[in-house]
Design an enzyme around this catalytic site. Structure first.
Site, PDB file in Angstrom:
ATOM      1  N   SER A 131      -6.928  75.070  40.557  1.00  0.00           N
ATOM      2  CA  SER A 131      -6.666  76.467  40.862  1.00  0.00           C
ATOM      3  C   SER A 131      -5.194  76.758  40.599  1.00  0.00           C
ATOM      4  CB  SER A 131      -7.075  76.768  42.316  1.00  0.00           C
ATOM      5  OG  SER A 131      -6.969  78.129  42.598  1.00  0.00           O
TER       6      SER A 131
ATOM      7  N   TYR B 190      -7.712  87.413  35.869  1.00  0.00           N
ATOM      8  CA  TYR B 190      -7.432  85.995  36.110  1.00  0.00           C
ATOM      9  C   TYR B 190      -7.393  85.709  37.606  1.00  0.00           C
ATOM     10  CZ  TYR B 190      -4.957  81.525  36.123  1.00  0.00           C
ATOM     11  OH  TYR B 190      -4.584  80.230  36.347  1.00  0.00           O
TER      12      TYR B 190
ATOM     13  N   LYS C 250      -9.939  83.133  39.950  1.00  0.00           N
ATOM     14  CA  LYS C 250      -9.431  82.044  40.766  1.00  0.00           C
ATOM     15  C   LYS C 250      -9.681  82.281  42.260  1.00  0.00           C
ATOM     16  CE  LYS C 250      -7.848  79.271  37.589  1.00  0.00           C
ATOM     17  NZ  LYS C 250      -8.482  77.947  37.354  1.00  0.00           N
TER      18      LYS C 250
END
Length: 285
Positions: free
Chosen positions: A140, A154, A158
């Protein structure tokens, strides 16, 4: 230097052909372990295979294909008769304000950064359970704690990765399987180079891009990050991950990279502040 003070383990690492994935593979091999790496380009692990011919296998895989993932994980388990550590490293960055992101780009990105890790984890659980336990590592970022303009897609992938992984850790603990969420800071990889993906820019966001990136131009000129970057050596991340896996306390999350703790502290403070001063979080003073 090879370490042999403990039994050899088998790693499955996605995106093992370069960057962090390659660094993870190299470190595992130097510790006397075996590595099955998934790559998108045949021969990406050739150098490691020459150096460790009896300990490295390469599998072509697009982690966005759930059916192909299931077959590849089975093949990986057969390569060295089981799996001990699974590292979900495959992924890419994405730059684009929400208004700029197309539906297909959003779906493709989440297929790679979120669902790819989900399918690999799902397929690996039976093999780790059969082994009596093991580790699943989700690569991560500190961007999974906070957010940044033009990185919303993005960040979303995550954040979601961490959400299912935290639940997963409670689901599989009964099988002796441990989950690690590795929140990385900046490392000298191709993440911000040719691997970066971009939405088609809209002029309305030129000023924002200039403020964030120093230029309104998208995509930005490609550079050789491993030659020019001031970010940390990916090997530091690999060494930190191996140390974490050897830690008996083995917390769910680990910050990796010299800049990671500061970024994490800032992100958590910003999230706390987003509730406003009227919310009782035992504010200092």
């Amino acid at each position: 230097m090879t370490h042999t003070s403990r039994p050899s383990r088998t790693w499955l690492i996605t995106g093992a052909g370069r960057g962090l994935g390659r660094a993870f593979a190299q470190a595992a091999l130097e510790h006397g372990d075996r590595v099955v790496g998934t790559v998108r380009r045949a021969g990406a692990m050739a150098k490691l295979q020459r150096a460790y011919p009896n300990s490295v296998r390469e599998i072509l895989l697009d982690v966005r294909d759930a059916g192909a993932v299931a077959s590849a994980v089975d093949d990986a388990a057969r390569a060295f008769d089981g799996l001990d550590i699974v590292v979900n490293n495959a992924g890419a960055g994405f730059v684009g304000a929400l208004e700029e992101v197309s539906e297909q780009q959003a779906r493709d990105h989440l297929d790679l950064n979120l669902f790819g890790a989900m399918w690999v984890s799902q397929a690996a659980i039976p093999h780790l359970r059969a082994r009596g336990g093991g580790d699943i590592v989700q690569v991560s970022t500190v961007g999974a704690i906070g957010s940044m303009p033009a990185f919303g897609l993005y960040n979303a992938g995550k954040w979601a990765l961490e959400g299912f992984s935290e639940a997963l850790s409670a689901e599989v603990a009964q099988f002796g399987i441990r989950v690690t969420i590795a929140q990385l800071g900046g490392f000298a990889t191709d993440w911000a180079g040719s691997s970066m993906q971009f939405a088609a820019p809209k002029a309305e966001y030129d000023e924002l891009r200039t403020a964030v990136f120093g230029t309104p131009a998208i995509p930005w000129p490609a550079t050789d990050p491993e030659a020019a970057s001031t970010d940390a050596d990916p090997r530091e991340a690999a060494d930190a991950l191996i140390a974490h896996l050897a830690d008996p306390s083995h917390p769910l999350r680990v910050l990796i990279g010299g800049d990671a703790p500061e970024h994490a502290a800032m992100a958590y403070a910003a999230r706390r502040d987003s509730y406003g001063r009227g919310t009782d979080f035992n504010w200092p003073g």
